[in-house]
Motif scaffolding. Structure first.
Motif, short mmCIF file in Angstrom:
data_model
loop_
_atom_site.label_atom_id
_atom_site.label_comp_id
_atom_site.label_asym_id
_atom_site.label_seq_id
_atom_site.Cartn_x
_atom_site.Cartn_y
_atom_site.Cartn_z
N GLN A 1 0.85 -1.19 0.00
CA GLN A 1 0.00 0.00 0.00
C GLN A 1 0.88 1.24 0.00
O GLN A 1 1.75 1.39 0.86
N LEU A 2 0.62 2.11 -0.97
CA LEU A 2 1.44 3.29 -1.17
C LEU A 2 1.07 4.37 -0.16
O LEU A 2 -0.10 4.73 -0.02
N LYS A 3 2.07 4.90 0.52
CA LYS A 3 1.85 5.93 1.53
C LYS A 3 2.32 7.30 1.06
O LYS A 3 1.72 8.33 1.42
N ARG A 4 3.37 7.36 0.26
CA ARG A 4 3.91 8.64 -0.19
C ARG A 4 4.44 8.49 -1.61
O ARG A 4 5.05 7.47 -1.94
N LEU A 5 4.21 9.52 -2.43
CA LEU A 5 4.71 9.51 -3.80
C LEU A 5 4.94 10.95 -4.24
O LEU A 5 4.03 11.78 -4.17
N LYS A 6 6.15 11.23 -4.68
CA LYS A 6 6.48 12.59 -5.12
C LYS A 6 7.64 12.53 -6.10
O LYS A 6 8.36 11.52 -6.20
N ALA A 7 7.83 13.63 -6.83
CA ALA A 7 8.92 13.73 -7.79
C ALA A 7 10.20 14.18 -7.08
O ALA A 7 10.16 14.90 -6.08
N LEU A 8 11.34 13.73 -7.62
CA LEU A 8 12.64 14.09 -7.07
C LEU A 8 13.45 14.84 -8.13
O LEU A 8 13.27 14.61 -9.34
N PRO A 9 14.34 15.71 -7.71
CA PRO A 9 15.21 16.37 -8.68
C PRO A 9 16.18 15.37 -9.30
O PRO A 9 16.65 14.44 -8.64
N VAL A 10 16.47 15.56 -10.57
CA VAL A 10 17.33 14.65 -11.31
C VAL A 10 18.73 15.25 -11.40
O VAL A 10 18.90 16.41 -11.81
N GLU A 11 19.71 14.47 -11.02
CA GLU A 11 21.09 14.90 -11.16
C GLU A 11 21.58 14.64 -12.58
O GLU A 11 21.01 13.83 -13.32
N GLU A 12 22.62 15.31 -12.93
CA GLU A 12 23.19 15.11 -14.26
C GLU A 12 23.74 13.69 -14.36
O GLU A 12 24.48 13.23 -13.49
N ASN A 13 23.36 13.01 -15.43
CA ASN A 13 23.79 11.62 -15.62
C ASN A 13 24.02 11.38 -17.10
O ASN A 13 23.54 12.13 -17.96
N LYS A 14 24.73 10.31 -17.40
CA LYS A 14 25.09 9.99 -18.79
C LYS A 14 24.17 8.97 -19.43
O LYS A 14 24.44 8.51 -20.54
N TYR A 15 23.06 8.64 -18.74
CA TYR A 15 22.16 7.62 -19.27
C TYR A 15 20.85 8.21 -19.78
O TYR A 15 19.95 7.46 -20.16
N GLY A 16 20.72 9.50 -19.76
CA GLY A 16 19.53 10.14 -20.31
C GLY A 16 18.30 10.07 -19.42
O GLY A 16 17.18 10.29 -19.91
N VAL A 17 18.46 9.80 -18.14
CA VAL A 17 17.32 9.78 -17.22
C VAL A 17 16.93 11.22 -16.92
O VAL A 17 17.74 12.01 -16.42
N GLN A 18 15.69 11.58 -17.24
CA GLN A 18 15.25 12.97 -17.11
C GLN A 18 14.24 13.19 -15.99
O GLN A 18 14.00 14.33 -15.60
N SER A 19 13.62 12.15 -15.50
CA SER A 19 12.64 12.31 -14.43
C SER A 19 12.66 11.07 -13.55
O SER A 19 12.75 9.94 -14.05
N ILE A 20 12.60 11.29 -12.25
CA ILE A 20 12.54 10.18 -11.30
C ILE A 20 11.49 10.51 -10.23
O ILE A 20 11.22 11.69 -9.94
N TYR A 21 10.91 9.47 -9.66
CA TYR A 21 9.87 9.61 -8.64
C TYR A 21 10.22 8.70 -7.47
O TYR A 21 10.77 7.60 -7.65
N GLU A 22 9.88 9.17 -6.29
CA GLU A 22 10.15 8.43 -5.06
C GLU A 22 8.83 8.01 -4.43
O GLU A 22 7.91 8.83 -4.28
N GLY A 23 8.74 6.74 -4.06
CA GLY A 23 7.54 6.23 -3.40
C GLY A 23 7.90 5.45 -2.15
O GLY A 23 8.95 4.79 -2.09
N TRP A 24 7.03 5.53 -1.16
CA TRP A 24 7.17 4.76 0.08
C TRP A 24 5.90 3.93 0.25
O TRP A 24 4.79 4.45 0.15
N PHE A 25 6.06 2.64 0.50
CA PHE A 25 4.90 1.76 0.63
C PHE A 25 5.17 0.71 1.70
O PHE A 25 6.32 0.45 2.07
N PHE A 26 4.08 0.12 2.17
CA PHE A 26 4.14 -0.92 3.21
C PHE A 26 3.64 -2.23 2.62
O PHE A 26 2.57 -2.27 2.00
N SER A 27 4.40 -3.29 2.83
CA SER A 27 3.95 -4.63 2.43
C SER A 27 3.25 -5.30 3.61
O SER A 27 3.24 -4.79 4.73
N LYS A 28 2.68 -6.47 3.35
CA LYS A 28 1.93 -7.16 4.40
C LYS A 28 2.81 -7.57 5.56
O LYS A 28 2.36 -7.61 6.71
#
Length: 360
Positions: A177-204
């Motif tokens: 069950q997802l408790k938190r979800l938000k966007a994170l700033p992207v650092e400069e990288n050589k793989y072309g990743v332009q957007s990342i998101y962080e989520g926190w969830f609880f398993s059973k």
């Protein structure tokens, strides 16, 4: 000469036969429910035990372990000291190769790429960022369905937290069950990743301790925020990275397992007011309704038939005549003693005996 009674067709209009038919139909219903219960594999675990690969059995076999959620603090350095960063055994590739020459997607990760990653450290270290973005790009280059088909169910939470190096780089999937979800700033990288998101969830099996996931894509319409009250159902399929150190809301430093994923699989809640736990429930209810209606119709039919038969001429002929004592007054009575005397005389003087004597 007949030695057996002549078989007659049973009458199903009697109350006794109707009760027997009702019991027969009820017994068939009980047998059907017993077959349905016996067809479920989990109902026999008390006798055979859970399968060897079942996560619940694996967790039950594990001896109770004490999980260390503390963040490892690094010693302070003097002005003339510096801390060397561990180097990977092999160099992280400059480009992500997600397909083999045969055209199949390659979901494997060389574990030597993740040797510099350290557990129980606060945040992502600079020497870990390159491997982190490589995994993000690797997961983003592979279709989501391929990742989910290739991933194995995640081990129990306690196993991941106590044996973190063993599962580093392993592709796994876990529901929660997802408790938190938000966007994170992207650092400069050589793989072309332009957007990342962080989520926190609880398993059973994680209790009050969360998992952390970093992904590059989100499904349309998924709720976002720092405190999701609805806590939507999700499934995370990603590569295990490390025990990630973070500061909790209470200001305490703790650790959580970190997964690197392509996308969060979201299961939106339907508008059903009372969702059933099994799809077979509606079929069972429908079957009972059909049986109840059929029994009610049979009982009504039998009652109508009994009423029609009671008004028929055959029923009147089968009625027992009135045998009251007054009707016996007109019947001529015979003394049994007189009858016995007459029978004795007839035996002594049988008919034709006088005629035979005269002829002699």
């Amino acid at each position: 000469m007949r030695f057996h009674k002549r078989s007659t067709t049973p009458s199903y209009f009697s109350r006794r036969d109707q009760i027997r038919l009702f019991r027969l139909v009820a017994a068939l219903g009980v047998i059907f429910l017993a077959m349905l219960y016996a067809s479920r594999e989990e109902n026999w675990y008390w006798l055979t035990g859970r399968p060897a690969g079942d996560p619940a059995r694996q967790q039950a076999k594990e001896a109770p372990r004490e999980i260390d959620f503390n963040v490892r603090e690094e010693p302070k350095l003097n002005p003339d000291e510096f801390r060397s960063e561990p180097a990977p055994e092999i160099k992280v590739p400059e480009q992500v190769i997600s397909q083999l020459e045969s055209g199949e997607f390659d979901v494997r990760i060389d574990p030597r790429l993740l040797n510099p990653v350290s557990d129980s450290t606060l945040g992502i270290k600079s020497h870990e960022a390159n491997a982190l973005y490589y995994l993000l790009a690797k997961a983003a280059a592979i279709p989501q369905n391929v990742l989910e088909q290739s991933a194995e169910p995640a081990p129990p939470f306690v196993v991941v937290m106590t044996e973190s190096p063993k599962y580093r780089g392993t592709l796994m999937k876990v529901k929660g069950q997802l408790k938190r979800l938000k966007a994170l700033p992207v650092e400069e990288n050589k793989y072309g990743v332009q957007s990342i998101y962080e989520g926190w969830f609880f398993s059973k099996d994680s209790g009050t301790h969360p998992w952390r996931v970093i992904c590059t894509q989100l499904p349309p319409g998924i709720p976002m925020g720092d405190n999701l009250s609805d806590m939507p159902e999700v499934q995370i399929t990603g590569y295990y990275f490390k025990k990630y150190g973070y500061a909790s809301a209470a200001g305490k430093l703790q650790t959580a397992p970190l997964l690197i994923a392509r996308q969060i699989r979201w299961f939106p809640q339907t508008k059903q007011t009372a969702p059933s736990s099994s799809g077979a429930v509606k079929y069972i209810v429908s079957l009972f309704l059909v049986i109840s209606i059929a029994l009610a119709f049979l009982i009504w039919k039998f009652m109508v038939s009994d009423q029609n038969f009671s008004r028929s001429r055959t029923a009147k002929l089968m009625q027992r005549p009135d045998m009251s004592m007054e009707s016996l007054n007109d019947i001529e009575t015979v003394d049994i003693n007189d009858v016995l005397k007459q029978m004795g005389q007839q035996k002594q003087n049988p008919p034709g005996s006088d005629q035979s004597d005269q002829q002699k």
